[in-house]
Motif scaffolding. Sequence first.
Motif, mmCIF file in Angstrom:
data_model
loop_
_atom_site.group_PDB
_atom_site.id
_atom_site.type_symbol
_atom_site.label_atom_id
_atom_site.label_comp_id
_atom_site.label_asym_id
_atom_site.label_seq_id
_atom_site.Cartn_x
_atom_site.Cartn_y
_atom_site.Cartn_z
ATOM 1 N N ILE A 20 0.872 -1.179 0.000
ATOM 2 C CA ILE A 20 0.000 0.000 0.000
ATOM 3 C C ILE A 20 0.905 1.224 0.000
ATOM 4 N N SER A 55 -5.306 -8.201 5.563
ATOM 5 C CA SER A 55 -5.638 -6.852 6.032
ATOM 6 C C SER A 55 -6.744 -6.243 5.170
ATOM 7 N N ASN A 56 -7.323 -5.166 5.674
ATOM 8 C CA ASN A 56 -8.249 -4.336 4.900
ATOM 9 C C ASN A 56 -7.649 -2.948 4.825
ATOM 10 N N TYR A 57 -7.951 -2.232 3.737
ATOM 11 C CA TYR A 57 -7.430 -0.871 3.600
ATOM 12 C C TYR A 57 -8.549 0.061 3.177
ATOM 13 N N SER A 58 -8.721 1.148 3.938
ATOM 14 C CA SER A 58 -9.687 2.166 3.530
ATOM 15 C C SER A 58 -9.300 3.499 4.148
ATOM 16 N N TYR A 60 -6.871 5.741 4.264
ATOM 17 C CA TYR A 60 -5.606 5.937 4.977
ATOM 18 C C TYR A 60 -5.466 5.060 6.231
ATOM 19 N N GLN A 61 -6.274 4.008 6.323
ATOM 20 C CA GLN A 61 -6.140 3.113 7.480
ATOM 21 C C GLN A 61 -6.044 1.652 7.039
ATOM 22 N N ILE A 62 -5.015 0.969 7.577
ATOM 23 C CA ILE A 62 -4.860 -0.472 7.382
ATOM 24 C C ILE A 62 -5.384 -1.134 8.653
ATOM 25 N N SER A 63 -6.239 -2.148 8.491
ATOM 26 C CA SER A 63 -6.745 -2.822 9.685
ATOM 27 C C SER A 63 -6.704 -4.331 9.500
ATOM 28 N N THR A 91 -4.909 -1.583 13.986
ATOM 29 C CA THR A 91 -5.044 -0.524 12.979
ATOM 30 C C THR A 91 -3.729 0.237 12.847
ATOM 31 N N THR A 93 -2.854 3.913 10.965
ATOM 32 C CA THR A 93 -3.534 5.028 10.310
ATOM 33 C C THR A 93 -2.538 6.113 9.919
#
Length: 202
Positions: A20, A55-58, A60-63, A91, A93
């Motif tokens: 990312i 992971s998930n990305y949305s 400006y945050q990786i969780s 998270t 961010t």
Amino acid sequence: KTKTVVPEDTTQIEIADLPINMDGTNYLIFPVGTVSGDKKGIKASYDSNTGYTVSNYSEYQISGYLKNLKFQEIGKDTIYALSDANLLIETATYLKSTADKTKKQLMVYTLVDMDTNKDAKLDNNDIKSLYLSEISGKKFTKISVDFHELIDWSVVDSRNRLYFRTVDDTNKNGAFDKEDRLHYFYLDLVSKEWKAVEYQPI
């Protein structure tokens, strides 16, 4: 209070997601997590809902439930880890509005860094902590106090401050009750030294 050593789970296979790049930054970030392996090999651990994604990305945050993040400066070959400690990162961010305003590119992390309930594993039943680093992953620093559970955090851009709240399980009964104390902190994001200052709004 001592840190409990968490044994390594040998049934877990470490994998990294595709990198990312936060908008306007010069680093690639690779989220690293685990899938459970067994004798049938990695195909057996493929989950049709998530595939091999950890992971998930949305926005400006990786969780996720990540073991680490790896960083690579664009144009360079070296890939290095955020930390060599045993962590569970929930998270990460990127503080985009702070970067736009101050040119300082910072990441805030909520994570578990010790086995506080002594069950020999790091999971979301352990106390959550707050960390900060530069966008490069360097200067990875714990901001919250050991054995304080992070409740929430937010950035006030007009003051260039990161505010957060924690709770201290004062009577050490593992439950939040009237005896336990809420703590309020802020941190100056443009200061050279990252030091949380406690304040009393109540």
